[in-house]
Scaffold this active site. Sequence first.
Site: not given
Ligand code: HEC
Length: 273
Positions: A187, A191, A230, A234
């Site tokens: 994650c 992020h 969410r 992801c």
């Molecule tokens: C390959 C890249 C990637 C990884 C690894 C990833 N994410 Fe994301 N995530 C994104 C994308 C693209 C979005 C949509 C755009 C944004 O808000 O970041 C998102 C959105 C989110 C959001 C919503 C943000 C908002 O403002 O509403 C959350 C919460 C989140 N991710 C949590 C996680 C968590 C917890 C993990 C691990 C389990 C994770 N992400 C792993 C790419 C990733």
Amino acid sequence: MKKLITAVVSLGLMVGASSAIADLNTEHKAFVSHFKSMFPNVELADYTNGVYALDEGSRDQFEEILDGIPPYEEAVEKGGEEFVKFGLGKCDALKDPAAARIKHPYFDEATQKVVTLEGVLKACYKEQTGKKLGSKKGKIARISAWISDQAAGEKVNVKVETAGAQAAYNEGKAFFYGKRGQFNMSCADCHVYNAGKKARADILSPALGHATHVPMYRAKWAGLGTLQRRYGGCLKNMRAKPINAQTDLMNNLEFFHQAMSNGLEITDARYRK
Ligand code: HEC
């Protein structure tokens, strides 16, 4: 930059044995300063706006949507009606909705488990109606969003004060920083270390502030979803093993993840693309 990241990471690994409260404070400080050095022009309070805090290109559209009637307004109102209709205010944990949003997630000493707001909603709904409530969208997301609205302007304030709480927090943190899935990513890779950068058509949001506008509305979902919905999305994008919402592991992840938004205001601006 690389040096800084290494410093943050080693800080995270070094703390552990000393007092629980100091750990969270120290780690939270390091987490915030990481983003401060990455984005010196972004105000701390603006992190509640997720990707829109970093991406000027889409900021105007975001503000326009908020200035009008946001697409989730009706759903949140309905959530308030449902709160009353299903008698959820009769459950002790929910009788003061604003207080409930601020209190959760917390570590319950009796069960030695993290209790989330959605977990309490599910239990209370079952108690009042005899029926099961889902975990990710629909009714639970509407009601949870309405509850959060009652606490808008208050601050996220997750507490880690005991050994049990520290262990749950540590498990959530290890999950957040742990590599998994076909792409072997964490994650934090997206992020924390690559916030603000592009991943396909998206700009990656900073994890700081992730828990301030939950449940969030997503245009892609055409509806509301809980924070753990969410997580599921992801994990899928990471081609990692799916994990059910409201299980101990996801609740511990939420415990750590929400703690990293400590001090930021809870907001009713739930729109994301
Ligand atoms: C390959 C890249 C990637 C990884 C690894 C990833 N994410 Fe994301 N995530 C994104 C994308 C693209 C979005 C949509 C755009 C944004 O808000 O970041 C998102 C959105 C989110 C959001 C919503 C943000 C908002 O403002 O509403 C959350 C919460 C989140 N991710 C949590 C996680 C968590 C917890 C993990 C691990 C389990 C994770 N992400 C792993 C790419 C990733």
